[in-house]
Structure formats: C-alpha cells, structure tokens
Design an enzyme around this catalytic site. Structure first.
Site, mmCIF file in Angstrom:
data_model
loop_
_atom_site.group_PDB
_atom_site.id
_atom_site.type_symbol
_atom_site.label_atom_id
_atom_site.label_comp_id
_atom_site.label_asym_id
_atom_site.label_seq_id
_atom_site.Cartn_x
_atom_site.Cartn_y
_atom_site.Cartn_z
ATOM 1 N N LYS A 128 0.828 -1.215 0.000
ATOM 2 C CA LYS A 128 0.000 0.000 0.000
ATOM 3 C C LYS A 128 0.856 1.256 0.000
ATOM 4 O O LYS A 128 0.449 2.274 -0.538
ATOM 5 C CB LYS A 128 -0.968 -0.004 1.193
ATOM 6 C CG LYS A 128 -2.135 -0.960 0.978
ATOM 7 C CD LYS A 128 -3.350 -0.547 1.772
ATOM 8 C CE LYS A 128 -4.519 -1.469 1.476
ATOM 9 N NZ LYS A 128 -5.660 -1.263 2.371
ATOM 10 N N LYS A 147 -3.723 -10.130 -6.984
ATOM 11 C CA LYS A 147 -4.959 -10.428 -6.240
ATOM 12 C C LYS A 147 -6.108 -9.560 -6.746
ATOM 13 O O LYS A 147 -5.901 -8.386 -7.067
ATOM 14 C CB LYS A 147 -4.685 -10.125 -4.754
ATOM 15 C CG LYS A 147 -5.766 -10.548 -3.808
ATOM 16 C CD LYS A 147 -5.535 -9.958 -2.426
ATOM 17 C CE LYS A 147 -5.900 -8.495 -2.398
ATOM 18 N NZ LYS A 147 -6.188 -7.923 -1.081
ATOM 19 N N LYS A 175 -10.931 -4.837 -4.378
ATOM 20 C CA LYS A 175 -12.084 -3.963 -4.580
ATOM 21 C C LYS A 175 -11.673 -2.538 -4.924
ATOM 22 O O LYS A 175 -12.465 -1.783 -5.452
ATOM 23 C CB LYS A 175 -13.058 -4.002 -3.397
ATOM 24 C CG LYS A 175 -12.475 -3.683 -2.031
ATOM 25 C CD LYS A 175 -13.607 -3.591 -0.996
ATOM 26 C CE LYS A 175 -13.403 -4.483 0.208
ATOM 27 N NZ LYS A 175 -12.205 -4.232 1.023
#
Ligand code: TYM
Length: 333
Positions: free
Chosen positions: A116, A198, A201
């Site tokens: 992130k 992966k 969302k």
C-alpha cells in the site's frame, strides 16, 4: 447475548470499494457455517478504510451497503452480531494500548503495508503503518478464537497472535490467542485482467474485478474478457494462472472438483469455458443481488441493525477493555 460456553468468531471487511467475488469466496461465504455454534461478530471496518483517502459521502454510503451485503449473503441478524467499527469506540482505545506493545520492526515487515505504501506513495500515513494493530484490537477485544479471512490477511492475524501472546506474558492471561481460519479454496481469487495479482475492490480497472452486485450481463462480459493463457486446454496447471483462477472460481460456485471441470470442458476451448464461468457466477450471485436491493429499500431497518449490533458489541468490548486498562495500571474511573 454472549454464550460463555461457545467459542467466538470475528471478521471484518473494509468499506473501501464495492465488494468483489474475492471478498465473497475468500471470506463472507465461509462465515455462515459458524452461526449456530459460535458467538459470531462481523464488522464493517470504516476506521481501517480511512488509511487511504475516501470521499466522505461515498464512505458513508458504502458502510451501510457493506452491512447490507453481509445480510444479503445470508448472515442472519438474530444469530450474528453485525456492526460498524467506528460505532464501538473500544476498537480505537484498545488499538492505542496495543500500539505500545507492537514493534516498529514487525510492522515494517507487513507485506500489505509495503504494497500500500508503494501504491499510495504520496500518503504513507501513520495509520497505514499501524493498521495491523487496529486489526489486532478488533480481534482481541472479543476474545476471538477464530478469524475467517482470505490468504492476504493471514500475516495480520499472525501478528495479532504475537501481540496477544506478548501482552499475556507481560500481564498474565488477558487475551485468547486467535487462530486464522483459511478455507480450503477460493481464499486468493486473482484479478481477471492480471492473474498474477490479487483481485482487489480498490482496483481502478473495472474489468479486473467482478463485484458481488454486478449485473448478469456485466459479469458475463467481464469473464469473456478475462486474460487467459496461451493454449486452449482447460487444465489446472501452474503455467496457466488465468485458467487456474477461472477454474477456482467455477469450482467454488459449482462445488465441482478440478478433475470434473477438466472433463466437462475437454476439447471445448477457452471461449466456452469463460462463458460457463460467467453464467455460473452470475446465477449464483443473483439471489444475493435481489436480497441486497430489497434490504437497501429500507435504510431505517439497516441503521437499526447497525445500532443493535453496536450495542451488543460494545458490551462485550468494554469487558476486555476494562480488564486491559486495569492490567496496564490505569486509574479506575
Ligand atoms: P478486506 O476488506 O481487504 O477484505 C475482506 C476479506 O476478503 C478477503 N479477500 C479475499 N479473499 C480471496 N481472494 C481475494 N482476492 C480477496 N480479497 C480480499 C480478505 O482476506 C478479507 O478476509 N484488514 C482486513 C479487514 C479487517 C479484519 C479485521 C479482518 C479489519 N479488521 C479483523 C479480520 C479480522 C481487510 O482489509 O480486508
């Protein structure tokens, strides 16, 4: 209310985007099995979501929608405590205490933090760094025995175990040491646009993700466009990450084994297979979509579910928090 003889299950989902089939197959679908035998708590983790910038009105809307998705996926509110993290202040309070028992080095090793901070290089805030400590607080507050999650969250649950053990060793037994529960399949659904990544969302490429609430047409279209591998044979093999991902999705929705799927599509090629996966996925999700629309037509009811959930959760959370405050030496009120 809480049954002392039962074990406790806890899990959470961030309202940071529209929920995907990764969230469904990797997590939510596995929750229902616990509702009769466990004290079950499921949380929409809005405090976690703001570690990345969110549009406030959208965050508010998605928080309630995520709760509705839990219910539409079959979570019975009379058997499960469903609530919103920011409604129970004990999460933030315990997180602060646990921050003081979490090490800089161990937090630096978290792969999600590394990913992130690369993705949001202009906003590597302290919350992003201490994110797993808040997650440990979520889990440990309810004396949780098991945490059903997808593979990507395993490292965080292991950190929660380490923090619990460290605290218990320092102050005598305070927390149950939780176990991750990773289902046997579907716990790492990959992106349809890049099967080495992966499914997430928050992916900006709409074709990379299939959302639980996508229309049948959209789902079929996305699977038709899914990136597959060279060759044309539907076979589960390491050199075919795209096909493996589609086979996993098909298997999770249909209950068929990989062997049966290989037989079913022998000599039929990728086109036929992608269409079948799309149809199977869309048809399996259709009752969830209908129930979601029904639930969302009564916002007052959903808000009441959240309110009652928060009351039950607060009661349980407070018991652990008081114990922790006493153990670390805070003066009683
Ligand atoms: P989140 O919101 O990213 O994802 C929610 C759940 O979905 C699983 N998941 C997947 N499973 C399979 N394939 C995928 N592509 C996929 N993407 C997501 C996740 O593993 C997770 O189980 N930090 C957590 C939320 C959280 C939490 C908690 C979870 C906060 N506190 C306490 C358990 C216990 C997260 O960001 O999940």
């Amino acid at each position: 209310m809480e049954n002392q003889s039962k074990k406790t299950v806890f899990s959470g989902v961030q309202p940071s985007g529209n929920l995907t089939i990764g969230n469904y197959l990797g997590a939510i679908k596995n929750w229902k099995q616990f509702e009769d035998d466990y004290n079950s708590l499921y949380c929409v983790v809005d405090l976690h979501a703001i570690t990345v910038r969110q549009e406030p009105a959208e965050l508010r809307r998605r928080t309630l929608e995520t709760l509705a998705v839990f219910m539409a996926c079959g979570m019975d509110v009379s058997k499960n405590t469903l609530f919103v993290q920011s409604h129970v202040s004990a999460h933030a309070e315990l997180a602060w205490v646990l921050n003081c028992y979490s090490m800089f080095g161990e937090l630096s090793r978290m792969t999600q933090f590394k990913d992130k901070s690369q993705k949001h290089a202009n906003n590597i805030n302290a919350g992003l760094f201490t994110y797993p400590v808040l997650m440990a607080a979520d889990i440990l507050l309810y004396q949780t025995d098991i945490v059903p999650v997808g593979v990507d969250q395993k490292q965080h649950v292991e950190l929660a175990r380490d923090i619990a053990q460290r605290f218990n060793q320092t102050y005598s037994d305070t927390f149950i040491v939780p176990e991750p529960y990773i289902a046997s399949s579907g716990t790492k659904i990959m992106s349809l646009a890049d099967p080495t990544k992966k499914m997430s969302k928050s992916d900006e490429n709409a074709n990379a993700t299939v959302r639980i609430l996508d229309s049948k047409d959209d789902i079929i279209r996305k699977f038709k466009r899914a990136v597959t591998d060279s060759g044309s044979e539907v076979r589960f093999s390491e050199d075919k990450p795209g096909i493996c991902n589609l086979m996993t999705i098909y298997s999770c929705f249909s209950g068929k084994s990989f062997e049966d799927i290989e037989k079913e599509f022998e000599g039929r090629g990728y086109g036929d297979f992608k269409l079948a996966v799309g149809e199977m996925c869309a048809d399996s999700l259709s009752p969830i979509r209908d129930e979601f629309a029904h639930l969302l037509s009564d916002k007052a009811y959903l808000e009441n579910v959240a309110k009652e959930g928060a009351q039950k959760a607060s009661y349980l959370a407070q018991k652990t928090l008081s114990k922790v405050y006493r153990k670390v030496g805070f003066l009683a009120k």
